[in-house]
Write an enzyme that holds these catalytic residues in place. Structure first.
Site, short mmCIF file in Angstrom:
data_model
loop_
_atom_site.label_atom_id
_atom_site.label_comp_id
_atom_site.label_asym_id
_atom_site.label_seq_id
_atom_site.Cartn_x
_atom_site.Cartn_y
_atom_site.Cartn_z
N ASP A 81 33.88 -36.23 104.59
CA ASP A 81 34.69 -37.46 104.56
C ASP A 81 34.51 -38.23 103.25
O ASP A 81 34.21 -39.43 103.26
CB ASP A 81 34.34 -38.36 105.75
CG ASP A 81 34.33 -37.64 107.07
OD1 ASP A 81 35.20 -36.77 107.26
OD2 ASP A 81 33.46 -37.93 107.91
N GLU A 121 44.72 -39.55 110.64
CA GLU A 121 43.51 -40.34 110.45
C GLU A 121 43.21 -40.43 108.95
O GLU A 121 44.01 -40.05 108.10
CB GLU A 121 42.34 -39.67 111.19
CG GLU A 121 42.08 -38.24 110.76
CD GLU A 121 41.00 -37.54 111.56
OE1 GLU A 121 40.13 -38.22 112.13
OE2 GLU A 121 41.01 -36.29 111.61
#
Length: 545
Positions: free
Chosen positions: A15, A188
């Site tokens: 991430d 997302e």
């Protein structure tokens, strides 16, 4: 031409959020249940990276006791504005089932080393928050919103946007849903950029498994409507199973001081022997088509071309991530390699972390025995609260790890040693303990599957050890195979069993999309009697093969 070798942050570093401050580049990555929270690396050439800080290092900022495996710190966002670093992060308290408890916070600092502020609570409506600093100085929080009423498996309700008031230290105004994604679903990981009169919205889609992808949309207005890139996905390996880098997604973009554009993203490298070919193993938990990545989700980088008024594209063409990419036109800035052998005279080496607990003195001491790391045996390997485990990431497909332990367990409830660890239901543990008569012995505890299939196996008969004195413990990992060894002062002796290291991965058990970290190797101590009996570790060695 200088090339960048991917991944740039090997091992569990998912991430990524990237920011440039003058000539310095910083990448923040998720740390999940590992403490301290958020891992930040620095570079000046996008080729060489060095760990510089983990800013969430005290209970006021982060307390993850009770957080589930693969809970904790999700998807940080690091930005720079108004002469400060701004770090947004999620503490995921519940991640399974119809509801999620995902609390989002903001901390700031004048320099990357800190001091980092106490957190400002933002919201709990979803995860993957990011902060966008608009040209007019206003600040906007974006996050995906969790819709528990959806029953089709996609509870990702879109990307929402709300203003953040610096003066009031809270979110203000209307919450607007600005983008609901494409038919690839599971939208997302939003990041917003202002360029050529457009707002460009970068998102991740398809879940964080092998269907993962990066999608971009744009609008003339902050609140939309956003039109999706006609190419749909800027980056994905979902249709390229032969690619070296898989599970590519969750990205962020940076422009260099010379005007070049790069995108960082997560990826994984599945073991060659798990791509359709059965592996010799004790526990027979493979399916023939499984792909497994013990190193977890790593960070890679791609060069982009971004013509004025157009959507960006990978510089090498197509949408499949490249293992080697052209480096930017900047001077090389090498960093000092991490030493293979670590001792503890000068503190805990920076590559090591522990689990969940902000009160480190409950778990370990660096002063109780000078020169040693003393771990206090706390709760069991299944504990989500007080677990005395100090470990570092596996960063190579093949490596050796060794430690020297001095421990005198009085009974079988006290055990300590060397562990290959993914989570509470996936580990291989070479432990010094005691038999029923109190004599020291060496054994293996192995749990190679996710809940609800988890079971602890003891694949060898306990080996008697001398009554006192340090013991050397070692493991050798080569792809999907792990073997343990030990020494009581002479030559190394093998324990004679091969364990399945591929089980120490996101994909094992419940599969990618349900597990989000990666393999660690390190030192641990347990005392299920509650007496907190210690074990001393004198050194640790990690060396790539």
């Amino acid at each position: 031409m200088t090339e960048i070798q991917n991944p740039i942050l090997p091992g569990f570093n998912p991430d990524p959020s990237i920011v440039r401050v003058a000539e310095d580049y910083y990448i923040a990555t998720s740390t999940f249940e590992w403490y301290p929270g958020v891992q930040i690396h620095h570079s000046r050439d996008l080729v060489h990276w060095q760990l510089v800080t983990r800013p969430l290092d005290r209970a006021a900022q982060l307390d993850m006791r009770g957080d589930p495996d693969s809970g904790g710190v999700w998807a940080p966002c690091l930005t720079w504005a108004d002469d400060r670093f701004w770090l947004i992060y999620t503490d995921m308290k519940r991640r399974d089932g119809a509801w999620k408890d995902s609390h989002n916070y903001l901390v700031t600092a004048p320099t990357i080393e800190g001091p980092w502020s106490d957190p400002v609570y933002l919201n709990s409506s979803g995860f993957d928050p990011s902060l966008f600093h608009d040209e007019d100085g206003r600040k906007w929080l974006l996050n995906m919103i969790w819709d528990h009423n959806q029953t089709g498996g996609d509870r990702f309700g879109g990307i929402v946007c709300q203003e953040y008031s610096v003066g009031e230290k809270r979110l203000v105004g209307e919450v607007r849903n600005i983008y609901r994604g494409t038919d690839h679903k599971l939208t997302e990981g939003p990041h917003l950029y202002r360029r050529d009169g457009w707002y460009y919205l970068l998102t991740a889609e398809g879940g964080t498994g092998y269907e993962h992808a990066v999608t971009m949309a744009r609008s003339r207005d902050l609140f939309g409507p956003y039109e999706t890139d006609p190419a749909k996905h800027i980056l994905t390996a979902k249709d390229a199973p032969e690619a070296e880098l898989q599970r590519a997604g969750h990205a962020d973009i940076v422009q260099t001081q010379t005007g070049e554009v790069y995108m960082v993203h997560l990826c994984s490298r599945p073991l060659a022997e798990t791509r359709g070919a059965p592996v010799q193993e004790r526990y027979h938990i493979h399916t023939d088509d499984s792909r497994r990545s013990p190193l977890g989700r790593e960070t890679a980088i791609q060069k982009l071309v971004w013509p004025e008024g157009e959507f960006p594209r990978l510089a090498h063409g197509g949408c499949v991530p490249a293992a080697r990419v052209e480096a930017p036109n900047m001077p090389a800035y090498p960093v000092t390699p991490v030493p293979a052998l670590r001792t503890f005279e000068d503190g805990l080496p920076p590559e090591f972390q522990w689990l969940r607990n902000p009160h480190r003195d409950r778990l370990f001491s660096l002063t109780a025995r000078p020169g040693a790391l003393r771990l206090f045996g706390r709760e069991s390997p299944g504990s989500q609260f007080e677990h005395a485990l100090v470990a570092r990431r596996q960063e190579h497909i093949a490596f050796a790890a060794e430690t020297e332990i001095d421990v005198a367990p009085g009974d079988y409830q006290h055990f300590a040693g060397l562990i290959s660890w993914y989570g509470r239901f996936k580990f291989h543990y070479l432990a010094v303990t005691a038999d029923a008569d109190g004599a020291r012995a060496l054994t293996i505890y192995s749990c190679p599957a996710d809940w609800p299939d988890a079971r602890v196996e003891i694949p060898v008969e306990p080996i008697p050890l001398p009554a006192s004195g340090p013991i050397k413990l070692g493991c050798d990992i080569d792809g999907a195979r792990l073997t343990f060894r030990f020494s009581t002062g002479g030559d190394w002796q093998s324990l004679g069993v091969t364990l399945d290291q591929s089980a120490i991965s996101d994909e094992a058990g419940n599969g990618p999309g349900n597990n989000f970290t990666g393999a660690f190797v390190g030192m641990c101590a347990h005392d299920t009697s509650g007496r907190g009996r210690p074990a001393d570790f004198l050194s640790f060695r990690y060396e790539a093969k």
